[in-house]
Design a protein around this motif. Structure first.
Motif, PDB file in Angstrom:
ATOM      1  N   SER A 140      62.899  33.998 106.954  1.00 35.43           N
ATOM      2  CA  SER A 140      64.073  34.523 106.232  1.00 35.43           C
ATOM      3  C   SER A 140      63.635  35.158 104.920  1.00 35.43           C
ATOM      4  O   SER A 140      62.531  34.905 104.424  1.00 35.43           O
ATOM      5  CB  SER A 140      65.087  33.404 105.953  1.00 35.43           C
ATOM      6  OG  SER A 140      64.601  32.506 104.982  1.00 35.43           O
TER       7      SER A 140
ATOM      8  N   VAL B 215      68.067  39.792 101.290  1.00 39.33           N
ATOM      9  CA  VAL B 215      68.098  41.195 101.741  1.00 39.33           C
ATOM     10  C   VAL B 215      69.126  42.056 101.015  1.00 39.33           C
ATOM     11  O   VAL B 215      68.969  43.273 100.953  1.00 39.33           O
ATOM     12  CB  VAL B 215      68.340  41.277 103.268  1.00 39.33           C
ATOM     13  CG1 VAL B 215      69.736  40.766 103.643  1.00 39.33           C
ATOM     14  CG2 VAL B 215      68.137  42.691 103.785  1.00 39.33           C
TER      15      VAL B 215
ATOM     16  N   ASP C 226      73.099  38.003 100.385  1.00 38.34           N
ATOM     17  CA  ASP C 226      72.852  37.846 101.821  1.00 38.34           C
ATOM     18  C   ASP C 226      71.389  37.495 102.065  1.00 38.34           C
ATOM     19  O   ASP C 226      70.487  38.143 101.509  1.00 38.34           O
ATOM     20  CB  ASP C 226      73.127  39.154 102.571  1.00 38.34           C
ATOM     21  CG  ASP C 226      74.584  39.317 103.007  1.00 38.34           C
ATOM     22  OD1 ASP C 226      75.429  38.512 102.591  1.00 38.34           O
ATOM     23  OD2 ASP C 226      74.857  40.275 103.754  1.00 38.34           O
TER      24      ASP C 226
ATOM     25  N   GLU D 212      68.654  37.390 105.161  1.00 43.61           N
ATOM     26  CA  GLU D 212      68.452  37.812 106.554  1.00 43.61           C
ATOM     27  C   GLU D 212      67.430  36.886 107.220  1.00 43.61           C
ATOM     28  O   GLU D 212      66.526  36.368 106.565  1.00 43.61           O
ATOM     29  CB  GLU D 212      67.999  39.281 106.638  1.00 43.61           C
ATOM     30  CG  GLU D 212      66.664  39.580 106.018  1.00 43.61           C
ATOM     31  CD  GLU D 212      66.200  41.028 106.233  1.00 43.61           C
ATOM     32  OE1 GLU D 212      66.854  41.783 106.983  1.00 43.61           O
ATOM     33  OE2 GLU D 212      65.155  41.393 105.640  1.00 43.61           O
ATOM     34  N   THR D 213      67.591  36.711 108.521  1.00 43.80           N
ATOM     35  CA  THR D 213      66.737  35.768 109.246  1.00 43.80           C
ATOM     36  C   THR D 213      66.630  36.147 110.721  1.00 43.80           C
ATOM     37  O   THR D 213      67.540  36.785 111.270  1.00 43.80           O
ATOM     38  CB  THR D 213      67.284  34.329 109.120  1.00 43.80           C
ATOM     39  OG1 THR D 213      66.449  33.440 109.879  1.00 43.80           O
ATOM     40  CG2 THR D 213      68.703  34.219 109.685  1.00 43.80           C
TER      41      THR D 213
ATOM     42  N   TRP E 208      77.189  36.391 111.948  1.00 45.18           N
ATOM     43  CA  TRP E 208      76.676  35.773 110.723  1.00 45.18           C
ATOM     44  C   TRP E 208      77.494  34.571 110.277  1.00 45.18           C
ATOM     45  O   TRP E 208      78.599  34.356 110.720  1.00 45.18           O
ATOM     46  CB  TRP E 208      76.564  36.809 109.598  1.00 45.18           C
ATOM     47  CG  TRP E 208      77.838  37.363 109.047  1.00 45.18           C
ATOM     48  CD1 TRP E 208      78.554  36.882 107.986  1.00 45.18           C
ATOM     49  CD2 TRP E 208      78.550  38.538 109.496  1.00 45.18           C
ATOM     50  NE1 TRP E 208      79.651  37.667 107.762  1.00 45.18           N
ATOM     51  CE2 TRP E 208      79.669  38.693 108.658  1.00 45.18           C
ATOM     52  CE3 TRP E 208      78.330  39.469 110.512  1.00 45.18           C
ATOM     53  CZ2 TRP E 208      80.583  39.736 108.814  1.00 45.18           C
ATOM     54  CZ3 TRP E 208      79.244  40.514 110.674  1.00 45.18           C
ATOM     55  CH2 TRP E 208      80.351  40.635 109.835  1.00 45.18           C
TER      56      TRP E 208
ATOM     57  N   VAL F 169      72.571  36.302 107.651  1.00 44.21           N
ATOM     58  CA  VAL F 169      72.783  37.413 108.586  1.00 44.21           C
ATOM     59  C   VAL F 169      71.523  37.650 109.413  1.00 44.21           C
ATOM     60  O   VAL F 169      70.428  37.211 109.055  1.00 44.21           O
ATOM     61  CB  VAL F 169      73.169  38.702 107.815  1.00 44.21           C
ATOM     62  CG1 VAL F 169      74.414  38.466 106.962  1.00 44.21           C
ATOM     63  CG2 VAL F 169      72.019  39.211 106.944  1.00 44.21           C
ATOM     64  N   ARG F 170      71.680  38.364 110.513  1.00 42.30           N
ATOM     65  CA  ARG F 170      70.514  38.750 111.309  1.00 42.30           C
ATOM     66  C   ARG F 170      69.656  39.757 110.540  1.00 42.30           C
ATOM     67  O   ARG F 170      70.105  40.331 109.536  1.00 42.30           O
ATOM     68  CB  ARG F 170      70.990  39.359 112.637  1.00 42.30           C
ATOM     69  CG  ARG F 170      71.713  38.328 113.492  1.00 42.30           C
ATOM     70  CD  ARG F 170      71.943  38.833 114.909  1.00 42.30           C
ATOM     71  NE  ARG F 170      72.782  40.026 114.917  1.00 42.30           N
ATOM     72  CZ  ARG F 170      73.239  40.603 116.034  1.00 42.30           C
ATOM     73  NH1 ARG F 170      72.956  40.074 117.218  1.00 42.30           N
ATOM     74  NH2 ARG F 170      73.993  41.673 115.979  1.00 42.30           N
ATOM     75  N   VAL F 171      68.462  40.014 111.015  1.00 38.01           N
ATOM     76  CA  VAL F 171      67.545  40.914 110.307  1.00 38.01           C
ATOM     77  C   VAL F 171      68.184  42.297 110.143  1.00 38.01           C
ATOM     78  O   VAL F 171      68.619  42.913 111.118  1.00 38.01           O
ATOM     79  CB  VAL F 171      66.197  41.022 111.059  1.00 38.01           C
ATOM     80  CG1 VAL F 171      65.297  42.066 110.397  1.00 38.01           C
ATOM     81  CG2 VAL F 171      65.502  39.662 111.088  1.00 38.01           C
ATOM     82  N   GLN F 172      68.250  42.761 108.910  1.00 37.46           N
ATOM     83  CA  GLN F 172      68.851  44.061 108.576  1.00 37.46           C
ATOM     84  C   GLN F 172      67.783  45.119 108.297  1.00 37.46           C
ATOM     85  O   GLN F 172      68.000  46.300 108.547  1.00 37.46           O
ATOM     86  CB  GLN F 172      69.723  43.916 107.311  1.00 37.46           C
ATOM     87  CG  GLN F 172      70.790  42.844 107.410  1.00 37.46           C
ATOM     88  CD  GLN F 172      71.829  43.157 108.463  1.00 37.46           C
ATOM     89  OE1 GLN F 172      72.459  44.216 108.411  1.00 37.46           O
ATOM     90  NE2 GLN F 172      72.003  42.289 109.435  1.00 37.46           N
TER      91      GLN F 172
END
Lengths: 125, 125
Positions: A4, A7, A68, A70-71, A95, A109-112
């Protein structure tokens, strides 16, 4: 094992201030606004510094700034952050909205930003 | 002519939550806390992503997140942001506290990260 990183920051404002606020932060940072017709509640200002994004978001709440993370594994990251003292608020689409120990909202959140993620994300056991 | 860029987010929390909050964000981002005896109100988590810093700050106000803009000319940048709709709140040492159009606090500070500033700052007429 998952990873993570921080982001983005989101400037959340009520409906009536959204356009003015998006215009202000766009001008303040010299960052063009990107709008997506499928997501009309966001003005995306892009990577205002490489690897870190800013958004202005229309919300049904008082104005605030939130962060936020990201992970590559949202559920594992949420569980890790719970052990550090955060609490779950609600899951939205892909998310999780969480609160930190002081009650401040942040999101997992998912990887951005895949390139920055590959380069800079921390790895957790 | 001067330049500016977004440089940091600060997680502001009241006295009684400061240590817990600093510990949480340090653990959440895997970022070591740096303390300065001359500035006991800050836990500096460093560049949590290259070119962007995070701090946890002890404040006499409700918990919130605020953003910092760094610049090589604070007065010129404050005047530029005023023309975009921001207002001055107070000058503290070398920086200005301002409010954006939604009333959110942010700060205009001197250059904090010279390398990122030289590479990424926007130039204003």
């Amino acid at each position: 094992m998952h990873r993570s990183r921080l982001v983005a920051a989101l400037v959340d404002v009520p409906q009536e201030l959204f356009e003015q606020e998006a215009g202000f932060w766009s001008g303040a940072l010299g960052a063009e606004q990107h709008r997506d017709a499928d997501d009309p509640d966001y003005a995306h200002l892009g990577e205002v510094t490489p690897g870190f994004e800013l958004y202005v978001q229309r919300v049904g709440a008082s104005a605030r700034v939130h962060l936020d993370i990201e992970t590559d594994d949202v559920e594992a990251e949420v569980r890790r952050l719970e052990t550090l003292g955060a609490t779950r608020v609600e899951q939205i689409k892909t998310w999780w909205v969480m609160r930190d120990p002081a009650g401040l909202v942040f999101c997992v959140v998912r990887v951005q930003l895949p390139e920055a993620f590959a380069r800079d994300a921390r790895e957790w056991p």
